[in-house]
Design a protein around this motif. Structure first.
Motif, PDB file in Angstrom:
ATOM      1  N   ALA A 141       0.777  -1.147  -0.060  1.00  0.00           N
ATOM      2  CA  ALA A 141       0.094   0.069  -0.122  1.00  0.00           C
ATOM      3  C   ALA A 141       0.880   1.134   0.204  1.00  0.00           C
ATOM      4  O   ALA A 141       1.982   1.323   0.477  1.00  0.00           O
ATOM      5  N   LYS A 142       0.321   2.302  -0.712  1.00  0.00           N
ATOM      6  CA  LYS A 142       0.898   3.802  -0.167  1.00  0.00           C
ATOM      7  C   LYS A 142       0.323   4.229   0.781  1.00  0.00           C
ATOM      8  O   LYS A 142      -0.948   4.316   0.885  1.00  0.00           O
ATOM      9  N   VAL A 143       1.050   4.809   1.828  1.00  0.00           N
ATOM     10  CA  VAL A 143       0.595   5.012   3.026  1.00  0.00           C
ATOM     11  C   VAL A 143       0.772   6.502   3.354  1.00  0.00           C
ATOM     12  O   VAL A 143       1.618   7.103   3.196  1.00  0.00           O
ATOM     13  N   ALA A 144      -0.341   7.297   4.084  1.00  0.00           N
ATOM     14  CA  ALA A 144      -0.468   8.360   4.526  1.00  0.00           C
ATOM     15  C   ALA A 144      -0.424   8.379   6.003  1.00  0.00           C
ATOM     16  O   ALA A 144      -1.179   7.805   6.529  1.00  0.00           O
ATOM     17  N   VAL A 145       0.588   8.993   6.569  1.00  0.00           N
ATOM     18  CA  VAL A 145       0.760   8.880   8.121  1.00  0.00           C
ATOM     19  C   VAL A 145       0.411  10.223   8.770  1.00  0.00           C
ATOM     20  O   VAL A 145       0.857  10.975   8.433  1.00  0.00           O
ATOM     21  N   LEU A 146      -0.728  10.023   9.321  1.00  0.00           N
ATOM     22  CA  LEU A 146      -1.327  11.215  10.208  1.00  0.00           C
ATOM     23  C   LEU A 146      -0.995  11.290  11.487  1.00  0.00           C
ATOM     24  O   LEU A 146      -1.214  10.010  12.209  1.00  0.00           O
ATOM     25  N   ALA A 147      -0.737  12.548  12.268  1.00  0.00           N
ATOM     26  CA  ALA A 147      -0.671  12.646  13.716  1.00  0.00           C
ATOM     27  C   ALA A 147      -0.332  14.203  13.431  1.00  0.00           C
ATOM     28  O   ALA A 147       0.296  14.827  12.641  1.00  0.00           O
ATOM     29  N   ARG A 148      -0.231  14.568  14.814  1.00  0.00           N
ATOM     30  CA  ARG A 148       0.205  16.002  15.154  1.00  0.00           C
ATOM     31  C   ARG A 148       1.594  16.252  15.048  1.00  0.00           C
ATOM     32  O   ARG A 148       2.204  17.323  14.434  1.00  0.00           O
ATOM     33  N   THR A 149       2.544  15.256  15.832  1.00  0.00           N
ATOM     34  CA  THR A 149       3.753  15.490  15.667  1.00  0.00           C
ATOM     35  C   THR A 149       4.573  15.182  14.488  1.00  0.00           C
ATOM     36  O   THR A 149       4.814  14.202  13.896  1.00  0.00           O
ATOM     37  N   VAL A 150       5.221  16.405  13.964  1.00  0.00           N
ATOM     38  CA  VAL A 150       5.674  16.186  12.651  1.00  0.00           C
ATOM     39  C   VAL A 150       6.659  15.202  12.562  1.00  0.00           C
ATOM     40  O   VAL A 150       7.148  14.507  11.623  1.00  0.00           O
ATOM     41  N   THR A 175      -1.940  16.532  11.205  1.00  0.00           N
ATOM     42  CA  THR A 175      -3.274  16.860  11.362  1.00  0.00           C
ATOM     43  C   THR A 175      -3.678  16.881  12.934  1.00  0.00           C
ATOM     44  O   THR A 175      -3.295  15.936  13.576  1.00  0.00           O
ATOM     45  N   ASP A 176      -4.684  18.007  13.022  1.00  0.00           N
ATOM     46  CA  ASP A 176      -5.204  17.934  14.483  1.00  0.00           C
ATOM     47  C   ASP A 176      -6.364  17.010  14.224  1.00  0.00           C
ATOM     48  O   ASP A 176      -7.475  17.576  13.602  1.00  0.00           O
ATOM     49  N   ILE A 177      -6.498  15.953  14.532  1.00  0.00           N
ATOM     50  CA  ILE A 177      -7.528  14.970  14.256  1.00  0.00           C
ATOM     51  C   ILE A 177      -8.966  15.330  14.720  1.00  0.00           C
ATOM     52  O   ILE A 177     -10.111  15.048  14.352  1.00  0.00           O
ATOM     53  N   ILE A 178      -9.033  16.273  15.869  1.00  0.00           N
ATOM     54  CA  ILE A 178     -10.412  16.951  16.287  1.00  0.00           C
ATOM     55  C   ILE A 178     -11.028  17.900  15.627  1.00  0.00           C
ATOM     56  O   ILE A 178     -11.939  18.578  15.946  1.00  0.00           O
ATOM     57  N   GLU A 222     -10.448  17.282   6.760  1.00  0.00           N
ATOM     58  CA  GLU A 222     -10.888  17.229   5.356  1.00  0.00           C
ATOM     59  C   GLU A 222      -9.723  17.509   4.311  1.00  0.00           C
ATOM     60  O   GLU A 222      -9.534  17.212   3.379  1.00  0.00           O
ATOM     61  N   ASN A 223      -8.963  18.528   4.976  1.00  0.00           N
ATOM     62  CA  ASN A 223      -7.749  19.127   4.083  1.00  0.00           C
ATOM     63  C   ASN A 223      -6.675  18.019   4.013  1.00  0.00           C
ATOM     64  O   ASN A 223      -5.945  18.002   2.986  1.00  0.00           O
ATOM     65  N   ALA A 224      -6.302  17.383   5.172  1.00  0.00           N
ATOM     66  CA  ALA A 224      -5.487  16.146   5.096  1.00  0.00           C
ATOM     67  C   ALA A 224      -5.910  15.162   3.992  1.00  0.00           C
ATOM     68  O   ALA A 224      -5.077  14.676   3.502  1.00  0.00           O
ATOM     69  N   PHE A 225      -7.097  14.805   4.310  1.00  0.00           N
ATOM     70  CA  PHE A 225      -7.686  13.832   3.122  1.00  0.00           C
ATOM     71  C   PHE A 225      -7.403  14.159   1.619  1.00  0.00           C
ATOM     72  O   PHE A 225      -7.123  13.501   0.819  1.00  0.00           O
TER      73      PHE A 225
END
Length: 279
Positions: A31-40, A62-65, A71-74
């Motif tokens: 898979a091609k993976v997008a890794v999301l979290a707040r800490t860069v 991304t701030d998940i809340i 939406e911008n992240a996706f």
């Protein structure tokens, strides 16, 4: 060909611990993976590890809340990697320890908000696009307190039980269009979350059982959940959509038991059959 070739996977909370292992395994499967979290720095390190193994990945802070941020992240993921086939909601918070009258109410609610609202935001963003494309799989991580009481951990437990029910409701809404949702309990894993429980004064006071479990060698490797979620992404456990799978499960045995689990309406949040008859 790798099982997840041509798929795009989003993994939240992917900067460390269980999330990092999930992201790595998704990439190992193609898979091609997008890794999301707040800490860069953390998600960039995960991406570096994936690329070091020959995989393809991007880091998206991304701030998940924040729904707009999600939406911008996706939108960025779709632009850079393609439409999302697999969403893994691994983000989580557990900092409110103790009886509710001892917990800081803002900390208690923050746990619920990150765990539940964050999962709502990503599912709300991903599911319609999966439905429009005619398929997709969503995996929501649950944990302690999902199906039982968790004294002194009520915020975390309440949010995880709610995520289990959200998973069931979402799956029942979308499965007709081949979008399936699953709940996964990774088991007790040594992580930053459990380290806080072990090291903080509140954790030592109100959750001493966590240390005892580790002392008794109850320590599930994060690779167990990562391999299970890769199987889910590949469609191996589609029969169990809407239900709970566990990192400690023997995956081959679970595959053989799927029809029996569904027939018994197992791995779900339900009243007992006796209580159901009274309603």
């Amino acid at each position: 060909m790798a099982r997840l070739s041509d798929m795009v996977a989003v993994v939240t909370g992917g900067g460390r611990g269980i999330g990092r292992e999930i992201a790595l395994q998704q990439a190992r499967e193609g898979a091609k993976v997008a890794v999301l979290a707040r800490t860069v720095t953390e998600i960039e390190e995960t991406v570096s590890l994936i690329k070091g193994e020959g995989g393809q990945a991007i880091a998206v802070s991304t701030d998940i809340i924040d729904l707009a941020a999600v939406e911008n992240a996706f939108a960025r993921v779709v632009s850079e990697l393609g439409p999302v086939d697999v969403l893994v909601n691994n983000h989580g918070s557990f900092q409110g320890f103790g009886p509710i009258w001892e917990c800081d109410p803002l900390v208690w609610w923050r746990d619920v908000e990150i765990n539940l609202r964050g999962t709502f935001n990503t599912c709300r963003t991903a599911a319609p696009k999966m439905l429009a494309r005619g398929g997709g799989r969503i995996v929501n991580l649950v944990g302690g307190g999902t199906g039982n009481s968790f004294p002194n951990g009520s915020g975390y437990a309440s949010s995880k039980a709610a995520i289990m029910r959200l998973t069931e409701c979402l799956n029942d809404t979308t499965i007709g269009n081949d979008v399936r949702a699953f709940a996964v309990d990774p088991g007790l894993v040594r992580s930053a979350m459990t380290e806080l429980q072990l090291s903080s004064e509140a954790g030592k006071t109100y959750l001493p059982g966590i240390q005892k479990l580790f002392d008794d060698s109850v320590n599930v490797e994060p690779s167990r959940a990562a391999l299970l979620i890769a199987d889910i992404a590949a469609g191996r456990f589609d029969t169990l959509a809407g239900r709970l799978l566990r990192g400690v499960d023997d995956r081959d045995a679970l595959a053989e038991e799927m029809d029996a689990i569904v027939a018994a309406d197992g791995r779900a949040l339900r009243f007992s059959s006796v209580e159901q008859g009274k309603l």
